[in-house]
Design a protein around this motif. Structure first.
Motif, PDB file in Angstrom:
ATOM      1  N   LEU A   6     -73.713 -93.850  14.764  1.00 36.06           N
ATOM      2  CA  LEU A   6     -72.250 -93.889  14.754  1.00 36.06           C
ATOM      3  C   LEU A   6     -71.652 -92.617  14.162  1.00 36.06           C
ATOM      4  CD1 LEU A   6     -71.619 -97.583  13.638  1.00 36.06           C
ATOM      5  CD2 LEU A   6     -71.108 -96.590  15.865  1.00 36.06           C
ATOM      6  N   GLY A   7     -72.427 -91.866  13.410  1.00 38.22           N
ATOM      7  CA  GLY A   7     -71.918 -90.626  12.835  1.00 38.22           C
ATOM      8  C   GLY A   7     -72.241 -90.514  11.362  1.00 38.22           C
ATOM      9  N   PRO A   8     -72.010 -89.358  10.783  1.00 36.18           N
ATOM     10  CA  PRO A   8     -72.363 -89.135   9.372  1.00 36.18           C
ATOM     11  C   PRO A   8     -71.549 -89.960   8.395  1.00 36.18           C
ATOM     12  CG  PRO A   8     -71.090 -87.287  10.238  1.00 36.18           C
ATOM     13  CD  PRO A   8     -71.414 -88.168  11.411  1.00 36.18           C
ATOM     14  N   PHE A   9     -70.365 -90.415   8.799  1.00 37.43           N
ATOM     15  CA  PHE A   9     -69.524 -91.204   7.907  1.00 37.43           C
ATOM     16  C   PHE A   9     -69.623 -92.695   8.226  1.00 37.43           C
ATOM     17  CE2 PHE A   9     -65.404 -93.160   6.816  1.00 37.43           C
ATOM     18  CZ  PHE A   9     -65.416 -92.932   5.448  1.00 37.43           C
ATOM     19  N   ALA A  10     -69.325 -93.060   9.476  1.00 38.64           N
ATOM     20  CA  ALA A  10     -69.339 -94.474   9.854  1.00 38.64           C
ATOM     21  C   ALA A  10     -70.759 -95.029   9.914  1.00 38.64           C
ATOM     22  CB  ALA A  10     -68.642 -94.668  11.196  1.00 38.64           C
ATOM     23  N   GLY A  11     -71.742 -94.204  10.293  1.00 37.70           N
ATOM     24  CA  GLY A  11     -73.114 -94.675  10.424  1.00 37.70           C
ATOM     25  C   GLY A  11     -73.661 -95.306   9.157  1.00 37.70           C
ATOM     26  N   PRO A  12     -73.665 -94.575   8.019  1.00 38.92           N
ATOM     27  CA  PRO A  12     -74.173 -95.180   6.781  1.00 38.92           C
ATOM     28  C   PRO A  12     -73.382 -96.406   6.331  1.00 38.92           C
ATOM     29  CG  PRO A  12     -74.077 -92.789   6.593  1.00 38.92           C
ATOM     30  CD  PRO A  12     -73.377 -93.138   7.874  1.00 38.92           C
ATOM     31  N   ILE A  13     -72.048 -96.393   6.546  1.00 44.13           N
ATOM     32  CA  ILE A  13     -71.236 -97.542   6.120  1.00 44.13           C
ATOM     33  C   ILE A  13     -71.646 -98.801   6.881  1.00 44.13           C
ATOM     34  CG2 ILE A  13     -68.908 -98.510   6.119  1.00 44.13           C
ATOM     35  CD1 ILE A  13     -67.833 -95.734   5.545  1.00 44.13           C
ATOM     36  N   TYR A  14     -71.733 -98.700   8.211  1.00 44.84           N
ATOM     37  CA  TYR A  14     -72.098 -99.869   9.007  1.00 44.84           C
ATOM     38  C   TYR A  14     -73.552-100.257   8.790  1.00 44.84           C
ATOM     39  CZ  TYR A  14     -67.725-100.208  11.600  1.00 44.84           C
ATOM     40  OH  TYR A  14     -66.421-100.412  11.944  1.00 44.84           O
TER      41      TYR A  14
ATOM     42  N   THR B 188     -59.818 -99.719  16.216  1.00 43.45           N
ATOM     43  CA  THR B 188     -60.402-100.748  17.076  1.00 43.45           C
ATOM     44  C   THR B 188     -61.599-100.208  17.836  1.00 43.45           C
ATOM     45  OG1 THR B 188     -58.236-101.809  17.348  1.00 43.45           O
ATOM     46  CG2 THR B 188     -59.928-102.341  18.964  1.00 43.45           C
ATOM     47  N   ASN B 189     -61.485 -98.997  18.355  1.00 49.64           N
ATOM     48  CA  ASN B 189     -62.582 -98.417  19.117  1.00 49.64           C
ATOM     49  C   ASN B 189     -63.814 -98.172  18.254  1.00 49.64           C
ATOM     50  OD1 ASN B 189     -60.885 -98.444  21.316  1.00 49.64           O
ATOM     51  ND2 ASN B 189     -60.358 -96.274  21.206  1.00 49.64           N
ATOM     52  N   LYS B 190     -63.613 -97.740  17.005  1.00 54.36           N
ATOM     53  CA  LYS B 190     -64.765 -97.522  16.125  1.00 54.36           C
ATOM     54  C   LYS B 190     -65.468 -98.837  15.826  1.00 54.36           C
ATOM     55  CE  LYS B 190     -66.023 -94.260  14.801  1.00 54.36           C
ATOM     56  NZ  LYS B 190     -67.116 -93.392  15.295  1.00 54.36           N
TER      57      LYS B 190
ATOM     58  N   ASP C 180     -85.366-105.112  17.589  1.00 54.24           N
ATOM     59  CA  ASP C 180     -85.762-105.501  16.242  1.00 54.24           C
ATOM     60  C   ASP C 180     -84.819-104.843  15.232  1.00 54.24           C
ATOM     61  OD1 ASP C 180     -86.535-102.824  16.114  1.00 54.24           O
ATOM     62  OD2 ASP C 180     -88.659-103.262  16.424  1.00 54.24           O
ATOM     63  N   LEU C 181     -85.032-105.127  13.960  1.00 48.66           N
ATOM     64  CA  LEU C 181     -84.121-104.651  12.923  1.00 48.66           C
ATOM     65  C   LEU C 181     -84.102-103.135  12.829  1.00 48.66           C
ATOM     66  CD1 LEU C 181     -82.194-105.201  10.601  1.00 48.66           C
ATOM     67  CD2 LEU C 181     -84.171-105.456   9.085  1.00 48.66           C
ATOM     68  N   MET C 182     -85.263-102.491  12.920  1.00 49.80           N
ATOM     69  CA  MET C 182     -85.311-101.035  12.800  1.00 49.80           C
ATOM     70  C   MET C 182     -84.558-100.365  13.946  1.00 49.80           C
ATOM     71  SD  MET C 182     -86.560-100.171  10.028  1.00 49.80           S
ATOM     72  CE  MET C 182     -86.509 -98.424  10.450  1.00 49.80           C
ATOM     73  N   GLU C 183     -84.673-100.907  15.138  1.00 53.10           N
ATOM     74  CA  GLU C 183     -83.945-100.341  16.273  1.00 53.10           C
ATOM     75  C   GLU C 183     -82.444-100.516  16.090  1.00 53.10           C
ATOM     76  OE1 GLU C 183     -83.767-100.609  21.176  1.00 53.10           O
ATOM     77  OE2 GLU C 183     -85.204-101.826  20.040  1.00 53.10           O
ATOM     78  N   ARG C 184     -82.022-101.650  15.531  1.00 52.35           N
ATOM     79  CA  ARG C 184     -80.601-101.861  15.269  1.00 52.35           C
ATOM     80  C   ARG C 184     -80.087-100.875  14.225  1.00 52.35           C
ATOM     81  NH1 ARG C 184     -79.521-107.638  13.406  1.00 52.35           N
ATOM     82  NH2 ARG C 184     -77.368-106.961  13.670  1.00 52.35           N
ATOM     83  N   ILE C 185     -80.905-100.606  13.211  1.00 50.27           N
ATOM     84  CA  ILE C 185     -80.506 -99.646  12.179  1.00 50.27           C
ATOM     85  C   ILE C 185     -80.380 -98.244  12.762  1.00 50.27           C
ATOM     86  CG2 ILE C 185     -81.265 -98.506  10.052  1.00 50.27           C
ATOM     87  CD1 ILE C 185     -82.481-101.159   9.184  1.00 50.27           C
ATOM     88  N   GLU C 186     -81.335 -97.857  13.619  1.00 53.28           N
ATOM     89  CA  GLU C 186     -81.276 -96.533  14.239  1.00 53.28           C
ATOM     90  C   GLU C 186     -80.045 -96.391  15.123  1.00 53.28           C
ATOM     91  OE1 GLU C 186     -84.916 -96.099  16.325  1.00 53.28           O
ATOM     92  OE2 GLU C 186     -86.164 -95.909  14.509  1.00 53.28           O
ATOM     93  N   ARG C 187     -79.743 -97.430  15.881  1.00 52.65           N
ATOM     94  CA  ARG C 187     -78.553 -97.390  16.732  1.00 52.65           C
ATOM     95  C   ARG C 187     -77.283 -97.311  15.892  1.00 52.65           C
ATOM     96  NH1 ARG C 187     -78.431 -99.531  22.061  1.00 52.65           N
ATOM     97  NH2 ARG C 187     -80.478 -99.722  23.023  1.00 52.65           N
ATOM     98  N   THR C 188     -77.252 -98.034  14.788  1.00 49.41           N
ATOM     99  CA  THR C 188     -76.072 -98.036  13.933  1.00 49.41           C
ATOM    100  C   THR C 188     -75.878 -96.685  13.261  1.00 49.41           C
ATOM    101  OG1 THR C 188     -76.388-100.399  13.526  1.00 49.41           O
ATOM    102  CG2 THR C 188     -74.920 -99.223  12.031  1.00 49.41           C
ATOM    103  N   MET C 189     -76.958 -96.025  12.863  1.00 50.44           N
ATOM    104  CA  MET C 189     -76.851 -94.718  12.234  1.00 50.44           C
ATOM    105  C   MET C 189     -76.298 -93.669  13.193  1.00 50.44           C
ATOM    106  SD  MET C 189     -77.540 -94.730   9.044  1.00 50.44           S
ATOM    107  CE  MET C 189     -77.778 -92.965   8.776  1.00 50.44           C
TER     108      MET C 189
END
Length: 455
Positions: free
Chosen positions: A398-406, A132-134, A387-396
């Motif tokens: 999340l970490g080496p595993f969860a970042g690319p998935i999200y 849930t936290n992730k 914007d979209l690029m900032e959202r992608i940077e923030r999402t990445m």
């Protein structure tokens, strides 16, 4: 407003969404609610008094009114609803609401701003909390503002959602985001005015009321351990327990084992419209929760004139003044001590129910809560949008595993949205042009959500 938790289900989150929506409508805003459907036939558009429009989309809950996280299935529904209703801001509620998380993810594609309210406390160790936290971290990376119902809840949400950022003058230091706010719950005090008891109805000098979902998190094990001791130590005390849940069997077994059928009354599930009648039967309210972000039941009991005994957990110490509540550590011996002190106070006539009601009704008011929430909305609307690029940077981040998935989920969501824009053009949507008449709303009287549903 968007959440899995809404009426006809009954609970603190459901009532919070309803009452906040009604007050915002009275302040001139247009508010709709989006939630999942309910069997057998509650799917589609419904209206709740005084003028709240609710969309029940055809998703089936899997457990405890929560739907299965699917990310993309809700996009066609949400896109159509949000565009045709001219929505400018989404307010999602509850960490366990999948549709709330999805609404925040999809809304940025349409330029809609987002606010999230967290109503509960969660841990960091068990598997359910970790997952849930992730999910919460991924959602709050791109949300515009976060509201918590207590300062303790704020600390919990900040840690779980990683709501901190690097300071501009010193990148090695982290500070909590400025867009994290604390706005508590509230009640309609007129609905919890103490009722004088008739002498013929009083069989015992002290009645302890317990109103709670009978689950482990609500500390029912503490109630099971302390109730027989209290009944043995105080022959003039009885219990009235309202609520249902998996721990009901433990209460039944305890009552049978100690032969307390005439001292402990189990009411089962209690409708919100009947809460006052149950509270009016007692003079002490007992809360044994192991975790509690705010505790609306405690506030309702205090407003109804009951003296409150509660475990010192979560945001409970923030709710009431110390002379209206006694605290205990979440262990049986200390709960017994606190209840003993409360019985002494009530039996000696040191607690005035009407005076307590007059004090509590000045603390929490839905009109004030709506005004404070409105300020958060205004701050979000006038803030810079990501914007979209900032959202992608923030999402990445999340970490080496969860970042690319999200990030992949985010990009696929964008592609799916473009397909919908091509396949179902906006100009072909049936936009809503007529709304509820304000003069009808002005003549209506504020009543509880449960009463609206029952009617």
């Amino acid at each position: 407003m968007i959440s899995d938790f809404f009426h006809p289900a009954v609970g603190g989150v459901e009532n919070h969404i309803y009452m906040l929506s009604v007050e915002l409508i009275k302040r001139g805003h247009k508010v709709i609610v989006i939630t999942h459907g309910h069997k057998p036939d509650r799917v589609g558009i419904r209206w709740l008094l005084p003028s709240l429009k609710v969309y029940y989309i055809p998703f089936i809950p899997i457990a405890s009114s929560a739907t299965l996280p699917n990310f993309f299935t809700s996009l066609p529904y949400l896109r159509t609803i949000l565009l045709r209703e001219h929505i400018e801001l989404i307010h999602a509620h509850a960490s366990l609401s999948s549709i709330g998380h999805e609404g925040i993810m999809h809304s940025h594609l349409m330029g809609i701003r987002t606010v999230f309210t967290d109503h509960s406390l969660f841990g960091f160790e068990d598997a359910a909390s970790i997952l849930t936290n992730k999910l919460l971290v991924a959602t709050l990376k791109n949300v515009d503002a976060v509201i918590c119902v207590s300062h303790t809840g704020r600390e919990n949400t900040v840690l779980r959602g990683q709501l901190y950022e690097k300071e501009t003058d010193d990148p090695t230091k982290l500070s909590v985001r400025r867009s994290v706010y604390v706005i508590p719950n509230a009640i309609i005090a007129e609905q919890f005015k103490p009722r004088p008891s008739k002498p013929s109805e009083i069989n015992y000098s002290v009645t302890i009321v317990v109103l709670s979902r009978l689950a482990y998190r609500k500390g029912v094990d503490l109630l099971v351990a302390t109730a027989p001791r209290i009944c043995l130590a105080f022959p003039n005390v009885r219990f009235v327990v309202g609520g249902d849940g998996p721990k009901l069997i433990d209460l039944l077994q305890m009552r049978e084992k100690h032969l307390l059928q005439d001292r402990i009354e189990l009411l089962g599930a209690v409708r919100h419209s009947d809460v006052l009648s149950v509270l009016s039967r007692g003079s002490i309210f007992m809360n044994t929760s192991l975790t509690e972000s705010f505790g609306i039941a405690i506030l309702e009991a205090a407003c109804a004139g009951l003296y409150v005994v509660s475990t010192r957990v979560g945001g409970v110490p923030e709710i009431l003044p110390q002379d209206l509540i006694s605290f205990a550590e979440p262990e049986a011996d200390d709960v017994f001590r606190a209840i003993s002190e409360a019985i002494t106070i009530v039996a000696a006539g040191k607690h005035d129910p009407m005076q307590a009601h007059e004090r509590v009704k000045t603390f929490y008011d839905w009109r004030q809560i709506a005004m404070r929430t409105e300020k958060v909305y205004n701050a979000v609307i006038h803030s810079r949008q990501m914007d979209l690029m900032e959202r992608i940077e923030r999402t990445m981040d999340l970490g080496p595993f969860a970042g690319p998935i999200y990030t992949i989920i985010l990009l696929v969501d964008c592609v799916f949205f473009l397909v919908l824009e091509w396949f179902y053009p906006r100009e072909d949507l049936d936009y809503v042009e007529h709304h509820w008449k304000d003069d009808v709303l002005a003549k209506s009287k504020p009543v509880s959500a449960s009463r609206h549903i029952n009617e």
